[in-house]
Design a protein around this motif. Structure first.
Motif, PDB file in Angstrom:
ATOM      1  N   UNK A  44       0.831  -1.203   0.000  1.00 37.48           N
ATOM      2  CA  UNK A  44       0.000   0.000   0.000  1.00 37.48           C
ATOM      3  C   UNK A  44       0.867   1.254   0.000  1.00 37.48           C
ATOM      4  N   UNK A  45       1.906   1.230   0.826  1.00 34.84           N
ATOM      5  CA  UNK A  45       2.815   2.377   0.886  1.00 34.84           C
ATOM      6  C   UNK A  45       3.539   2.549  -0.449  1.00 34.84           C
ATOM      7  N   UNK A  46       3.987   1.434  -1.036  1.00 31.84           N
ATOM      8  CA  UNK A  46       4.670   1.501  -2.325  1.00 31.84           C
ATOM      9  C   UNK A  46       3.752   2.087  -3.392  1.00 31.84           C
ATOM     10  N   UNK A  47       2.495   1.668  -3.416  1.00 37.10           N
ATOM     11  CA  UNK A  47       1.550   2.206  -4.394  1.00 37.10           C
ATOM     12  C   UNK A  47       1.340   3.704  -4.188  1.00 37.10           C
ATOM     13  N   UNK A  48       1.347   4.122  -2.927  1.00 36.15           N
ATOM     14  CA  UNK A  48       1.240   5.553  -2.638  1.00 36.15           C
ATOM     15  C   UNK A  48       2.443   6.314  -3.163  1.00 36.15           C
ATOM     16  N   UNK A  49       3.631   5.747  -2.980  1.00 33.92           N
ATOM     17  CA  UNK A  49       4.854   6.387  -3.480  1.00 33.92           C
ATOM     18  C   UNK A  49       4.844   6.457  -5.001  1.00 33.92           C
ATOM     19  N   UNK A  50       4.329   5.410  -5.624  1.00 40.10           N
ATOM     20  CA  UNK A  50       4.255   5.388  -7.089  1.00 40.10           C
ATOM     21  C   UNK A  50       3.334   6.499  -7.595  1.00 40.10           C
ATOM     22  N   UNK A  51       2.285   6.777  -6.819  1.00 35.79           N
ATOM     23  CA  UNK A  51       1.352   7.845  -7.188  1.00 35.79           C
ATOM     24  C   UNK A  51       1.909   9.233  -6.880  1.00 35.79           C
ATOM     25  N   UNK A  52       3.134   9.262  -6.314  1.00 38.61           N
ATOM     26  CA  UNK A  52       3.771  10.544  -6.023  1.00 38.61           C
ATOM     27  C   UNK A  52       3.272  11.219  -4.765  1.00 38.61           C
ATOM     28  N   UNK A  53       2.654  10.467  -3.886  1.00 37.43           N
ATOM     29  CA  UNK A  53       2.086  11.044  -2.661  1.00 37.43           C
ATOM     30  C   UNK A  53       3.149  11.199  -1.580  1.00 37.43           C
ATOM     31  N   UNK A  54       3.027  12.245  -0.809  1.00 36.13           N
ATOM     32  CA  UNK A  54       3.929  12.474   0.322  1.00 36.13           C
ATOM     33  C   UNK A  54       3.590  11.504   1.444  1.00 36.13           C
ATOM     34  N   UNK A  55       4.552  11.302   2.345  1.00 38.49           N
ATOM     35  CA  UNK A  55       4.330  10.383   3.473  1.00 38.49           C
ATOM     36  C   UNK A  55       3.081  10.753   4.277  1.00 38.49           C
ATOM     37  N   UNK A  56       2.861  12.064   4.484  1.00 41.01           N
ATOM     38  CA  UNK A  56       1.713  12.509   5.281  1.00 41.01           C
ATOM     39  C   UNK A  56       0.394  12.123   4.605  1.00 41.01           C
ATOM     40  N   UNK A  57       0.352  12.245   3.282  1.00 38.91           N
ATOM     41  CA  UNK A  57      -0.867  11.896   2.549  1.00 38.91           C
ATOM     42  C   UNK A  57      -1.108  10.384   2.617  1.00 38.91           C
ATOM     43  N   UNK A  58      -0.033   9.608   2.423  1.00 36.24           N
ATOM     44  CA  UNK A  58      -0.159   8.148   2.513  1.00 36.24           C
ATOM     45  C   UNK A  58      -0.625   7.755   3.907  1.00 36.24           C
ATOM     46  N   UNK A  59      -0.062   8.404   4.927  1.00 30.56           N
ATOM     47  CA  UNK A  59      -0.434   8.104   6.309  1.00 30.56           C
ATOM     48  C   UNK A  59      -1.914   8.396   6.543  1.00 30.56           C
ATOM     49  N   UNK A  60      -2.383   9.525   6.021  1.00 31.20           N
ATOM     50  CA  UNK A  60      -3.785   9.903   6.191  1.00 31.20           C
ATOM     51  C   UNK A  60      -4.708   8.882   5.518  1.00 31.20           C
ATOM     52  N   UNK A  61      -4.363   8.509   4.283  1.00 27.13           N
ATOM     53  CA  UNK A  61      -5.216   7.588   3.533  1.00 27.13           C
ATOM     54  C   UNK A  61      -5.224   6.185   4.134  1.00 27.13           C
ATOM     55  N   UNK A  62      -4.110   5.773   4.749  1.00 27.26           N
ATOM     56  CA  UNK A  62      -4.033   4.432   5.347  1.00 27.26           C
ATOM     57  C   UNK A  62      -4.392   4.439   6.830  1.00 27.26           C
ATOM     58  N   UNK A  63      -4.658   5.643   7.350  1.00 26.00           N
ATOM     59  CA  UNK A  63      -5.023   5.800   8.768  1.00 26.00           C
ATOM     60  C   UNK A  63      -3.922   5.275   9.694  1.00 26.00           C
ATOM     61  N   UNK A  64      -2.696   5.665   9.353  1.00 30.12           N
ATOM     62  CA  UNK A  64      -1.538   5.341  10.203  1.00 30.12           C
ATOM     63  C   UNK A  64      -0.710   6.610  10.356  1.00 30.12           C
ATOM     64  N   UNK A  65       0.288   6.578  11.213  1.00 24.09           N
ATOM     65  CA  UNK A  65       1.100   7.763  11.453  1.00 24.09           C
ATOM     66  C   UNK A  65       2.168   7.917  10.363  1.00 24.09           C
ATOM     67  N   UNK A  66       2.615   9.149  10.112  1.00 22.82           N
ATOM     68  CA  UNK A  66       3.703   9.359   9.151  1.00 22.82           C
ATOM     69  C   UNK A  66       4.961   8.573   9.532  1.00 22.82           C
ATOM     70  N   UNK A  67       5.209   8.437  10.821  1.00 23.33           N
ATOM     71  CA  UNK A  67       6.370   7.674  11.259  1.00 23.33           C
ATOM     72  C   UNK A  67       6.249   6.204  10.842  1.00 23.33           C
ATOM     73  N   UNK A  68       5.034   5.668  10.946  1.00 24.29           N
ATOM     74  CA  UNK A  68       4.814   4.278  10.536  1.00 24.29           C
ATOM     75  C   UNK A  68       5.021   4.133   9.031  1.00 24.29           C
ATOM     76  N   UNK A  69       4.587   5.126   8.269  1.00 23.53           N
ATOM     77  CA  UNK A  69       4.820   5.108   6.825  1.00 23.53           C
ATOM     78  C   UNK A  69       6.317   5.062   6.541  1.00 23.53           C
ATOM     79  N   UNK A  70       7.082   5.855   7.281  1.00 22.29           N
ATOM     80  CA  UNK A  70       8.536   5.872   7.090  1.00 22.29           C
ATOM     81  C   UNK A  70       9.143   4.494   7.365  1.00 22.29           C
ATOM     82  N   UNK A  71       8.615   3.818   8.383  1.00 18.29           N
ATOM     83  CA  UNK A  71       9.112   2.469   8.709  1.00 18.29           C
ATOM     84  C   UNK A  71       8.778   1.498   7.580  1.00 18.29           C
ATOM     85  N   UNK A  72       7.511   1.544   7.113  1.00 15.26           N
ATOM     86  CA  UNK A  72       7.115   0.671   6.000  1.00 15.26           C
ATOM     87  C   UNK A  72       7.967   0.961   4.761  1.00 15.26           C
TER      88      UNK A  72
END
Length: 208
Positions: free
Chosen positions: A149-177
């Motif tokens: 899910x995080x990879x697909x968000x990165x492919x779409x050019x989304x920032x970590x904060x946007x990916x975190x919001x859409x996945x309902x997780x913290x930006x820090x968790x996105x960074x770990x993923x």
């Protein structure tokens, strides 16, 4: 280096023997000879991939007919047509039907060997591409659903904060993923991860 199988398909016994001698002297080739197109097509489904030296004019199925039937198979063969007619129209038709080259008989040794080199180069490039795709798929399979899910968000050019919001997780968790998926894919940049995702088919090149 791939194993270089050459299939000589010609009803002329002398020509088949002369090609076998040439390739034996050149070295690095495994040859198999067939006196008719039908005999080769019977053996083709069980044969290793390779280059086919195919005579145009043979009793029964001619070279173009054999070539067209080969094109319905799985693409393991590259075909070089042998013709004694010097007919450009036939050569063009052969190319349209999938031949990579044509050589007039009596053949020139150098031209024949060069045509085979080109044929095996194409086969090798194709096999490398298939291996790269397989490796990319294996690497993508290592990812957890969340990492994908995080990879697909990165492919779409989304920032970590946007990916975190859409996945309902913290930006820090996105960074770990993100760090985990890049480690599993063996890459150092998002661009490299994106290439693997496309190569694997995770992201279709032509979305529906």
């Amino acid at each position: 280096m791939i194993t270089r199988h050459v299939y000589i398909v010609d009803d002329d016994d002398g020509l088949r023997q002369s090609v076998e001698v040439l390739l034996d002297v050149a070295g690095g080739f495994i040859t198999s000879s067939f006196a008719s197109g039908e005999a080769f097509l019977d053996a083709a489904p069980r044969a290793e991939g390779g280059c086919v030296l195919l005579d145009l004019n043979m009793p029964g199925l001619n070279g173009l007919e054999v070539l067209r039937r080969l094109q319905t198979m799985d693409g393991r063969f590259e075909t070089i047509l042998l013709t004694g007619q010097g007919d450009i129209g036939v050569a063009v038709e052969a190319m349209k039907s999938g031949a990579i080259d044509f050589i007039e008989k009596p053949y020139d040794n150098r031209l024949l060997l060069n045509a085979l080199e080109n044929g095996f180069a194409r086969i090798e490039d194709r096999e490398k591409e298939v291996s790269a795709i397989q490796l990319a798929r294996e690497n993508i399979e290592k990812l957890t659903p969340r990492e994908r899910d995080v990879l697909l968000g990165l492919i779409d050019g989304k920032a970590n904060k946007i990916i975190a919001y859409e996945l309902d997780i913290s930006p820090r968790t996105v960074e770990i993923y993100r760090a985990n998926l890049m480690d599993k894919l063996g890459v150092r940049s998002v661009a490299e991860a994106v290439r693997i995702a496309f190569a694997s088919g995770l992201v279709p090149v032509f979305p529906e």
